[in-house]
Design a protein around this motif. Structure first.
Motif, PDB file in Angstrom:
ATOM      1  N   VAL A 177      41.282  40.342  24.451  1.00 29.58           N
ATOM      2  CA  VAL A 177      41.061  39.669  23.168  1.00 29.58           C
ATOM      3  C   VAL A 177      41.970  38.450  23.024  1.00 29.58           C
ATOM      4  O   VAL A 177      41.550  37.397  22.526  1.00 29.58           O
ATOM      5  CB  VAL A 177      41.300  40.650  21.993  1.00 29.58           C
ATOM      6  N   LEU A 189      40.841  35.062  24.398  1.00 33.51           N
ATOM      7  CA  LEU A 189      39.622  34.582  23.758  1.00 33.51           C
ATOM      8  C   LEU A 189      39.891  34.005  22.384  1.00 33.51           C
ATOM      9  O   LEU A 189      39.329  32.960  22.016  1.00 33.51           O
ATOM     10  CB  LEU A 189      38.605  35.729  23.650  1.00 33.51           C
ATOM     11  N   GLU A 197      32.622  36.359  27.306  1.00 34.11           N
ATOM     12  CA  GLU A 197      33.919  37.024  27.139  1.00 34.11           C
ATOM     13  C   GLU A 197      33.807  38.198  26.162  1.00 34.11           C
ATOM     14  O   GLU A 197      34.372  39.275  26.394  1.00 34.11           O
ATOM     15  CB  GLU A 197      34.960  36.022  26.619  1.00 34.11           C
ATOM     16  N   PHE A 198      33.084  37.992  25.063  1.00 31.58           N
ATOM     17  CA  PHE A 198      32.918  39.061  24.077  1.00 31.58           C
ATOM     18  C   PHE A 198      32.196  40.255  24.690  1.00 31.58           C
ATOM     19  O   PHE A 198      32.582  41.414  24.462  1.00 31.58           O
ATOM     20  CB  PHE A 198      32.140  38.534  22.871  1.00 31.58           C
ATOM     21  N   ARG A 251      33.796  44.161  25.146  1.00 24.91           N
ATOM     22  CA  ARG A 251      33.176  45.369  24.605  1.00 24.91           C
ATOM     23  C   ARG A 251      33.140  46.513  25.613  1.00 24.91           C
ATOM     24  O   ARG A 251      33.192  47.688  25.232  1.00 24.91           O
ATOM     25  CB  ARG A 251      31.749  45.048  24.150  1.00 24.91           C
TER      26      ARG A 251
END
Length: 201
Positions: A17, A20, A171-172, A176
């Motif tokens: 995280v 990002l 990236e997200f 996840r």
């Protein structure tokens, strides 16, 4: 899944995280990349050397942690408006960080797939493969177009913006995965007749 593995996967997710999300309070980065990469190193060490590619991923994360120290000293990021006027040294720094981060992401996808092999349901393993393919396609496109964007007029700036949005989505989707895997409670049934250790190409 044992608690140690679950904790390491969550730590890996939180570590991803930090690079990002770019949140500055006055001149201070509230979520410095350095902390994120150190969390990733810690998580990978907890995952252990038993998984192929962990050692290489650790070294990539260490290199990125060292690179991110520069961001604590000066602003090494480039926004849309500064892209054409930023010094060449900043572009070299940004590209080096992008390349190392992309290689780290690829290693993480490999590690997650091998961990998922004996414990994850097929849809989750398919998601790891499809998200890896999407991530690497966006990564390759960004590397290909980046040099051309240095010499084009501002009318093409939307292409850069589109690439950045696609990369943020990639990236997200990666972030996840370790959180989803940390919620796995039981192994899938053993009678499915599937080769859980082999990754589709």
């Amino acid at each position: 899944m044992n608690p140690a593995l679950r904790s390491a996967l969550r730590r890996l997710g939180w570590g991803l995280v930090f690079p990002l999300v770019d949140v500055h309070i006055v001149l201070v980065d509230a979520l410095p990349d350095l902390i994120g990469y150190l969390l990733i190193v810690s998580a990978l060490r907890r995952l252990g050397a038993g998984h192929e590619g962990v050692k290489a991923a650790i070294w990539l994360a260490v290199a990125l942690a060292l690179l991110s120290v520069a961001q604590l000293v000066f602003n090494a990021s480039i926004n849309i408006n500064q892209f054409a006027t930023a010094p060449l040294a900043i572009h070299v720094y940004v590209q080096a960080a992008i390349i190392l981060h992309g290689l780290l992401a690829y290693r993480i996808f490999q590690i997650l797939y091998r961990i998922a092999g004996p414990i994850a349901p097929p849809p989750l393993k398919d998601a790891i493969v499809s998200r890896r393919n999407y991530y690497m396609a966006v990564f390759a496109a960004q590397l290909f177009f980046y040099p051309f964007l240095l010499n084009i007029d501002e009318s093409w700036i939307m292409l850069l913006l589109a690439l950045q949005l696609c990369f943020m989505l990639a990236e997200f989707l990666l972030i996840r995965l370790p959180f989803r895997m940390s919620r796995i409670r039981h192994k899938p049934p053993a009678d499915r007749g599937e080769n859980l250790a082999s990754e589709p190409q």
